[in-house]
Structures are given as structure tokens and as C-alpha cells.
Design an enzyme around this catalytic site. Structure first.
Site, PDB file in Angstrom:
ATOM      1  N   SER B 127       0.824  -1.204   0.000  1.00  0.00           N
ATOM      2  CA  SER B 127       0.000   0.000   0.000  1.00  0.00           C
ATOM      3  C   SER B 127       0.865   1.265   0.000  1.00  0.00           C
ATOM      4  O   SER B 127       1.689   1.441  -0.884  1.00  0.00           O
ATOM      5  CB  SER B 127      -0.945  -0.060   1.194  1.00  0.00           C
ATOM      6  OG  SER B 127      -2.009   0.828   1.005  1.00  0.00           O
ATOM      7  N   LYS B 179     -20.730  18.192   7.306  1.00  0.00           N
ATOM      8  CA  LYS B 179     -19.650  18.404   8.268  1.00  0.00           C
ATOM      9  C   LYS B 179     -19.318  17.143   9.062  1.00  0.00           C
ATOM     10  O   LYS B 179     -18.173  16.907   9.453  1.00  0.00           O
ATOM     11  CB  LYS B 179     -20.048  19.538   9.233  1.00  0.00           C
ATOM     12  CG  LYS B 179     -18.935  19.990  10.156  1.00  0.00           C
ATOM     13  CD  LYS B 179     -17.800  20.647   9.395  1.00  0.00           C
ATOM     14  CE  LYS B 179     -16.706  21.091  10.337  1.00  0.00           C
ATOM     15  NZ  LYS B 179     -15.541  21.627   9.635  1.00  0.00           N
TER      16      LYS B 179
END
Lengths: 155, 306
Positions: B127, B179
Site C-alpha cells: 500500500s 460536516k
């Protein structure tokens, strides 16, 4: 009680110059202690040098300063123990101790062979030979000190 | 009694002397620096161990990992050091933060413009760690190394139903509808999930583009193997993700072949703290850029290349 003490063997304490082997043993013990406690912080500093061949090792200014500091600390180890306790831990184990002048100057002089500078560096060879043949090193004679071993003998 | 007192006194004096000398030695060693730069060395080895994260506040029980800031500092130091001609990245990491990985990858590319950089993958270089490795000039991996895993993850546990079961209320007070996306105490609606997925896909594209560019592969080729699956070193070599199978010796041999000179290695690591100097911690036991930081995903899910 009195009768029993009459039968007990009479002993006397004898102090004599410590043998070469006894002194070597105490030095090895001291080196082991130094390795474990005192020189450990410098291990990481010198690790890269160990990858190099001995002949190829060159010291930077920082590494040279570390070498000098290390030797001074080893010197302080022997001086402090011999001055304050008349024995290093190795000497305690092998039952030897310092005898003679207990002046700090004398102790510093007798241990000055540790310093990695000329002319003291010559004593790395002279001292062991002197101790081997005469049971007393040259610096010990000069400083008026002795390394002695106390033992009991049966009379 | 006198004998015991004498023994006790000797013991205390001995301990005092030893401790004093140890402290003085540590102080001197610290002042002179745990700089392990070796005279004559021309190849810097920089370790990347554990999860890769950008700097965060440390904690006593936090996970060990690699700080991108620290690694970048070491890379810059290697780049500026005129005696260093090559850098080996010793990678043993499952990946980590996308940002941190990209930061290090870019720093590696900057060094690679001036010096030879070899990535040496050990147990894992997957990764984000693979993103970094792919930026090097040459990638060496063990045949069984875990590598690849070109993907992005941002999974997290959702607790909204759990708190309902326990009659706990979540008072949602936000200014800005999205948010609190990723908040574990709110329901992940399909719309929100699509929004998050779009971000992950974007990060994934960056990852694929970088690997394709670094490894001289087409984006199609990289995309086809970017399902997030990991590959063994031997498989990665077949796919072109890795150049050579081997270990440290192979990395060094590559550098010697490129430079025509013997490669003398030295580990580049952060300066030791006082306690590390006190206990004479060997350089091999310290990890480059190590820090103790809080576990990732503590609050808001952060896209991870893991």
C-alpha cells in the site's frame, strides 16, 4: 569456652603482593563492569566503525573526542574506586586491595597507564611485564603503592 | 555489625560511582551526538517501519510507526551529504496515511534525481509503503515479501444503532450538511457513502497514476492489478512492480554496479534521546522516523493506503 579456644588452630593474617593471575582476574571483572555500565552509552557512537576493517578505520573529530572521553571515564573509574575504597569491584571480588600511599596523586599516578597518550601508552606493555616478573608495576613503585592480597594462614 | 556497615558503605559508594560515571558518559555521548554517520560511508540506509503517518501528538501507549516528517528530514540530509552517493530505503511497513506516503514518495523522487535510490522491501512493503518503494530507481523484494495492495481503505465502525439500543442520544449540531460525514455516531446514508467513495476513488487514482509513472507501466496495467490485493515478491516481479528478488546484498550489489565503487553503508537515523543514549541503544534497534503516536482513525476516518 576457654578450653575450646586453646584447641582452635592459631591463624595469622598475611599480606603479600597479589599474584599476576589474581590481578588479571580482577582487571577482567572490572572490564566487564565497565562494558556493562560505563561504556554502554558510547556503543551507538562507535557502531559504524565496527563495520570497517581495522586498518581502514579513520576517526572523525567527534569520534576522537569520544575515544578520549571514554578513556577518561575508565581512568576515573579506577581512580575513584581505588582512592575512596582502596579497591575496585574486581579487586573486591578477588580479595585484593590497595596498600601504601592513599594520596589522590599517588592513585592517579599508578593508574595513568590507562591514558591513551604517549608516554603512558608505553606502560600498556611495561606494566604487565613488570607485574608478571616482579609482582609490582613500575608505576606502582613510582607512586609508592602496592596491590596486595590478604589471606589467613594457620600457624 | 562493623563488617555489615563496612559492606553497606562499600556498596553505596560503588553504586554511586558507577551511576555517576554512567550519567557522565551518557551526557558526553549525547553531546557528541548519536550521529552514526561513518567516515568513509557512501550509502545511507533509511528505515521505514510500521504504519506510516504524518506527525501527530505522541502518547505513552501509542503505536510505533514511521513519521513522514522524520523520514523526509533524513532523505534531505542524505541528499545534501556530499559523501553519500546512494540511498537504500529499508521498508518493513503495511502502509499508512495517503498524505504521509505521498510526502515521502515525493521526497524520494527528489533524492532520486541526484542520487541512486534503492527500495529494499523486507517482510512487507504494501500500500502506502509500496507507493514509496515505487518512487525509487530500483526495487528489491524478498520472494515472499508482502507487497502491492494498491488500494485505499477508510472503513470504520458505526455506532448509531448501538447508542439507540442504550437510549443514548446523539445531538447533531452542524453548520454545513456534510460536516459530520464519517462520524461513527451517525448513519452512513447512501448519499454520504457515495460522497466518501468518490474521495477514496480520487485518492486511488492518484495512487495508480504515481505507480504507473514510477514503474513505467500504463495506467491500465496498474489499474488492472489495483484491486487492493497484495502480492508476494515473486508475483510482484512478474507484474513489474518489483525489479529484483533478493535482500540487502542485492540492493548493495545494484548500487555498486551503478556507481562502480564499493558501497559502504551507514544507517541514517534520528538523533537519540537522552534515555536512548543512557542505555546505549544500538543503532539497529532504533527505527528511522519512529514516533509514538495515537492510533489512526481515532476520530474522523482518514483515507489509508493500507
Amino acid at each position: 569456652m576457654k578450653f575450646a579456644s586453646l584447641l582452635a588452630p592459631r591463624t595469622a593474617k598475611v599480606v603479600q603482593d597479589a599474584s599476576f593471575l589474581r590481578r588479571l582476574g580482577s582487571l577482567l571483572v572490572d572490564i566487564a563492569i565497565l562494558d556493562l555500565f560505563v561504556t554502554a552509552p558510547f556503543a551507538a557512537l562507535f557502531a559504524p566503525l565496527l563495520n570497517q576493517e581495522l586498518s581502514a578505520i579513520t576517526y572523525s573529530g567527534r569520534e576522537m573526542a569520544a575515544v578520549i572521553a571514554l578513556f577518561l571515564i575508565v581512568y576515573a573509574y579506577f581512580v575513584l574506586f581505588e582512592y575512596l575504597l582502596r579497591q575496585t569491584p574486581g579487586m573486591m571480588l578477588l580479595r585484593t586491595h590497595l596498600s601504601g600511599k592513599d594520596h589522590i596523586g599517588a592513585v592517579m599516578l599508578r593508574n595513568s597507564f590507562i591514558l591513551p597518550v604517549f608516554p603512558f601508552i608505553l606502560f600498556w606493555v611495561i606494566e604487565p611485564l613488570a607485574i608478571l616478573f616482579w609482582k609490582r608495576g613500575v608505576l606502582e613503585r613510582v607512586s609508592n603503592t602496592r596491590t596486595v592480597h590478604q589471606r589467613s594462614i594457620i600457624l | 555489625m562493623k563488617k555489615e556497615q563496612t559492606f553497606a558503605l562499600k556498596l553505596w559508594v560503588s553504586i554511586s560511582i558507577l551511576v555517576s560515571l554512567l550519567l557522565i558518559g551518557s551526557l558526553i555521548a549525547l553531546i557528541l551526538g548519536s550521529d552514526t554517520r561513518s567516515v568513509g560511508a557512501n550509502t545511507a540506509i533509511i528505515r521505514i517501519n510500521g504504519p506510516i503517518m504524518a506527525d501527530t501528538a505522541g502518547g505513552l501507549f501509542a503505536e510505533l510507526g514511521t513519521s513522514s516528517t522524520a523520514v523526509i528530514e533524513l532523505l534531505e540530509e542524505a541528499r545534501d551529504d556530499k559523501t553519500i552517493t546512494a540511498v537504500i530505503l529499508e521498508i518493513n511497513s503495511p502502509g499508512g496515511s495517503a498524505v504521509a506516503s505521498d510526502e515521502i514518495a515525493q521526497a524520494v523522487q527528489a533524492v532520486a534525481e541526484e542520487k541512486i535510490v534503492v527500495a529494499w522491501i523486507r517482510e512487507s512493503g504494501a500500500s502506502g509503503a509500496y507507493w514509496i518503494a515505487s518512487s525509487a530507481d530500483h526495487v528489491v523484494a524478498n520472494r515472499m515479501s508482502i507487497t502491492g495492495s494498491v488500494g485505499v481503505i477508510s472503513s470504520y465502525l458505526e455506532f448509531d444503532e448501538f447508542i439507540d439500543d442504550w437510549n443514548v442520544s446523539y445531538n447533531r449540531l452542524v453548520a454545513g450538511e456534510r460536516k459530520d460525514i464519517g462520524d461513527p455516531f451517525t448513519d452512513l446514508t447512501p448519499e454520504r457513502e457515495a460522497f466518501m467513495q468518490q474521495k477514496l476513488d480520487r485518492v486511488h487514482r492518484f495512487f495508480i497514476e504515481s505507480v504507473a509513472e514510477n514503474r513505467n507501466l500504463t495506467q491500465m496495467q496498474v489499474a488492472s492489478i489495483s484491486t487492493g490485493e497484495f502480492f508476494l515478491g515473486v508475483e510482484a516481479k512478474e507484474l513489474g512492480l518489483v525489479d529484483e528478488l533478493g535482500g540487502k546484498e542485492a540492493a548493495i550489489a545494484y548500487i555498486e554496479e551503478q556507481t562502480g565503487k564499493e558501497a559502504v553503508t551507514v544507517y541514517f537515523e534520528p538523533e537519540a534521546t537522552f534515555f536512548e543514549a543512557l542505555f546505549g541503544v544500538e543503532e539497529t534497534s532504533r527505527m528511522a522516523g519512529s514516533y509514538r503516536g495515537p492510533l489512526a482513525l481515532a476520530d474522523i476516518p482518514v483515507p489509508l493506503l493500507r
